[in-house]
Scaffold this motif. Structure first.
Motif, mmCIF file in Angstrom:
data_model
loop_
_atom_site.group_PDB
_atom_site.id
_atom_site.type_symbol
_atom_site.label_atom_id
_atom_site.label_comp_id
_atom_site.label_asym_id
_atom_site.label_seq_id
_atom_site.Cartn_x
_atom_site.Cartn_y
_atom_site.Cartn_z
ATOM 1 N N VAL A 1 36.432 14.537 96.252
ATOM 2 C CA VAL A 1 35.785 13.808 95.156
ATOM 3 C C VAL A 1 36.799 13.492 94.060
ATOM 4 C CG1 VAL A 1 34.116 14.018 93.272
ATOM 5 C CG2 VAL A 1 33.461 14.662 95.595
ATOM 6 N N ILE A 2 37.598 14.472 93.661
ATOM 7 C CA ILE A 2 38.610 14.253 92.624
ATOM 8 C C ILE A 2 39.609 13.194 93.070
ATOM 9 C CG2 ILE A 2 40.551 15.330 91.411
ATOM 10 C CD1 ILE A 2 38.913 17.961 91.477
ATOM 11 N N ALA A 3 40.027 13.255 94.332
ATOM 12 C CA ALA A 3 41.036 12.321 94.843
ATOM 13 C C ALA A 3 40.530 10.889 94.889
ATOM 14 C CB ALA A 3 41.489 12.760 96.227
ATOM 15 N N LEU A 4 39.275 10.708 95.255
ATOM 16 C CA LEU A 4 38.752 9.364 95.466
ATOM 17 C C LEU A 4 38.021 8.790 94.252
ATOM 18 C CD1 LEU A 4 37.409 9.564 99.129
ATOM 19 C CD2 LEU A 4 39.694 8.925 98.305
ATOM 20 N N CYS A 5 37.787 9.599 93.248
ATOM 21 C CA CYS A 5 37.020 9.133 92.085
ATOM 22 C C CYS A 5 37.868 9.017 90.840
ATOM 23 C CB CYS A 5 35.823 10.051 91.835
ATOM 24 S SG CYS A 5 34.578 9.971 93.136
ATOM 25 N N SER A 6 39.175 8.917 90.986
ATOM 26 C CA SER A 6 40.045 8.682 89.838
ATOM 27 C C SER A 6 40.535 7.243 89.870
ATOM 28 C CB SER A 6 41.242 9.643 89.857
ATOM 29 O OG SER A 6 41.977 9.507 91.058
ATOM 30 N N SER A 7 40.687 6.660 88.707
ATOM 31 C CA SER A 7 41.109 5.270 88.609
ATOM 32 C C SER A 7 42.626 5.167 88.687
ATOM 33 C CB SER A 7 40.621 4.672 87.288
ATOM 34 O OG SER A 7 41.211 5.370 86.195
ATOM 35 N N ASN A 8 43.079 3.987 89.116
ATOM 36 C CA ASN A 8 44.505 3.643 89.136
ATOM 37 C C ASN A 8 45.258 4.350 90.268
ATOM 38 O OD1 ASN A 8 46.648 2.110 88.307
ATOM 39 N ND2 ASN A 8 46.769 2.973 86.243
ATOM 40 N N TYR A 9 46.449 3.842 90.573
ATOM 41 C CA TYR A 9 47.364 4.402 91.567
ATOM 42 C C TYR A 9 46.706 4.546 92.947
ATOM 43 C CZ TYR A 9 50.082 5.448 87.412
ATOM 44 O OH TYR A 9 50.771 5.334 86.235
ATOM 45 N N PHE A 10 46.234 3.422 93.460
ATOM 46 C CA PHE A 10 45.586 3.462 94.770
ATOM 47 C C PHE A 10 46.552 3.921 95.851
ATOM 48 C CE2 PHE A 10 43.944 1.210 98.638
ATOM 49 C CZ PHE A 10 42.771 1.946 98.759
ATOM 50 N N GLN A 11 47.830 3.575 95.703
ATOM 51 C CA GLN A 11 48.806 3.960 96.737
ATOM 52 C C GLN A 11 48.965 5.476 96.837
ATOM 53 O OE1 GLN A 11 49.647 2.866 93.764
ATOM 54 N NE2 GLN A 11 51.343 4.112 92.972
ATOM 55 N N SER A 12 48.531 6.203 95.805
ATOM 56 C CA SER A 12 48.681 7.662 95.804
ATOM 57 C C SER A 12 47.465 8.382 96.374
ATOM 58 C CB SER A 12 48.945 8.161 94.376
ATOM 59 O OG SER A 12 50.159 7.656 93.870
ATOM 60 N N ARG A 13 46.495 7.631 96.880
ATOM 61 C CA ARG A 13 45.300 8.287 97.392
ATOM 62 C C ARG A 13 45.618 9.287 98.511
ATOM 63 N NH1 ARG A 13 43.751 7.046 93.319
ATOM 64 N NH2 ARG A 13 41.857 5.963 92.707
ATOM 65 N N ALA A 14 46.547 8.930 99.396
ATOM 66 C CA ALA A 14 46.896 9.844 100.490
ATOM 67 C C ALA A 14 47.490 11.139 99.942
ATOM 68 C CB ALA A 14 47.871 9.173 101.455
ATOM 69 N N ARG A 15 48.309 11.032 98.893
ATOM 70 C CA ARG A 15 48.883 12.240 98.292
ATOM 71 C C ARG A 15 47.820 13.048 97.565
ATOM 72 N NH1 ARG A 15 51.052 13.190 93.196
ATOM 73 N NH2 ARG A 15 51.173 10.968 92.685
ATOM 74 N N PHE A 16 46.913 12.375 96.873
ATOM 75 C CA PHE A 16 45.828 13.093 96.205
ATOM 76 C C PHE A 16 44.959 13.847 97.210
ATOM 77 C CE2 PHE A 16 45.718 9.658 92.629
ATOM 78 C CZ PHE A 16 46.920 10.157 92.130
ATOM 79 N N LEU A 17 44.865 13.312 98.434
ATOM 80 C CA LEU A 17 44.054 13.944 99.478
ATOM 81 C C LEU A 17 44.815 15.031 100.238
ATOM 82 C CD1 LEU A 17 42.352 10.732 100.877
ATOM 83 C CD2 LEU A 17 41.123 12.697 99.917
#
Length: 382
Positions: A318-334
């Motif tokens: 939820v935290i990884a996918l519900c933050s704005s900006n830096y779409f390219q970092s989604r894999a790192r957030f996950l």
């Protein structure tokens, strides 16, 4: 069907036997990190730059700055009323460990990379133990390997904090499974000093402690573990609140990066564009990774797993996918959402070694290419 709780009643093995059993996971972790760095080197060479340019860049620059100077940056506000980018949004444990190694004469960048490497090995070891206790050594090895070759795994060989975060989370969950509540509480404190997303682990520990208390297990220990768990996170958020003069200081400073919790709106828009109309290849690939992560999360919900794992992983996604900006970092957030690997590990454990070698190597190359492509070709923060 897999058990929903880990078996903690069996006789505990010796330290030597545990280290020996974890060697395949650790060896494969190091091997695939070397492979990933080799891919980064090749794409950097193609782009005409040195891979050394990236290992301490992006967020790594901020961690190195804190390690060298502390939080000496003044809080400033721009003409638009928004705060300027500030090092206070970067949590202190990673730069503190970097500075500690620097006291022994190691330059800060090699020190930061050493912290990342050692923490990554500790994370692989902890994930192996979690998987082994859940469904056997083969699943443990696969959990460690699948996590280490994921799309966001480029952060594991940079001066970033993801490897330290996952190491602390994994060993905290090991402590919870073994009902070592004071240890789990202390490790959760450290997790809360590593990244804001450590709040997901704090929630997992507190839920597990509440369940133990309701069941009247372990006496005062779950009370202590649950009480300790949030102290690191709350302590640092309190420090930032004092520095900024605002109770929501850390969240306010995130505005300097145009980051806030938007309930997934930004991710939804970017994912739709990546899958339908956007011509940028990295956005399309990132969108596919987001869809895969959501599918794996649903699969994980349908798999019988310990409750703290489910709480931690759900909140991390939820935290990884519900933050704005830096779409390219989604894999790192996950990347910290390693429970996403469990259903795959349970499935792949049934395959012969030859098939696994092909699949894992292919996956490692894809994950390595993605991170290296973002840095060396697109020039974006992975």
């Amino acid at each position: 069907m897999q058990p929903s709780t880990l078996d903690v009643t069996a006789e505990r093995p010796t330290i030597a036997s545990v280290v020996r059993s974890a060697r395949p996971a650790l060896g494969l972790y190091v091997l695939f990190q070397l492979l990933a760095f080799g891919v980064l080197w090749l794409l950097s060479w193609k782009a005409g730059v040195s891979p050394g340019r990236f290992v301490g860049a992006f967020d790594g620059n901020w961690y190195l700055s804190v390690a060298e100077h502390g939080y000496d940056q003044a809080v400033t506000v721009g003409p638009d009323g928004m705060p300027a980018e500030n090092s206070l949004v970067f949590f202190p444990l990673t730069p503190a460990l970097t500075a500690l190694l620097g006291l022994f004469g190691l330059p800060l960048l090699p020190a930061a990379l050493t912290v990342s490497l050692l923490a990554g090995c500790a994370a692989a070891w902890g994930l192996f133990l979690l998987g082994r206790d859940l469904a056997g050594p083969r699943v443990g090895i696969l959990m460690a390997v699948l996590w280490s070759i994921g799309p966001g795994s480029a952060a594991l060989h940079l001066a970033y904090s993801e490897s330290l975060l996952v190491a602390l989370v994994a060993w905290t969950l090991v402590a919870v499974a073994r009902r070592q509540w004071p240890l789990a509480g202390v490790l959760a404190i450290l997790t809360g000093l590593t990244r804001a997303s450590g709040s997901a682990l704090v929630a997992g520990v507190c839920v597990a402690a509440i369940v133990a208390i309701v069941r009247r297990q372990d006496g005062w220990r779950p009370w202590l573990g649950g009480s300790l768990a949030p102290l690191g996170l709350l302590g640092y958020l309190g420090y930032v609140a004092i520095r900024t003069g605002r109770p929501d200081g850390w969240f306010w400073l995130q505005g300097g990066w145009e980051m806030h919790f938007d309930f997934g709106r930004f991710t939804w828009i970017q994912t739709l564009e990546g899958l339908t109309s956007n011509e940028s290849s990295w956005i399309t690939v990132t969108a596919l990774f987001v869809v895969l992560a959501v599918a794996l999360q649903i699969w994980a919900w349908c798999t019988r797993l310990p409750l703290p794992w489910q709480v931690y992983n759900t909140l991390t996604v939820v935290i990884a996918l519900c933050s704005s900006n830096y779409f390219q970092s989604r894999a790192r957030f996950l990347l910290p959402a390693f429970v996403l690997t469990v259903p795959l590990a349970l499935l792949l454990a049934k395959l012969p070694n030859r098939a696994l070698a092909i699949l894992l190597t292919t996956g490692a190359l894809v994950g390595a290419w993605y991170g290296a492509f973002l840095m060396a070709i697109v020039h974006l923060n992975p």
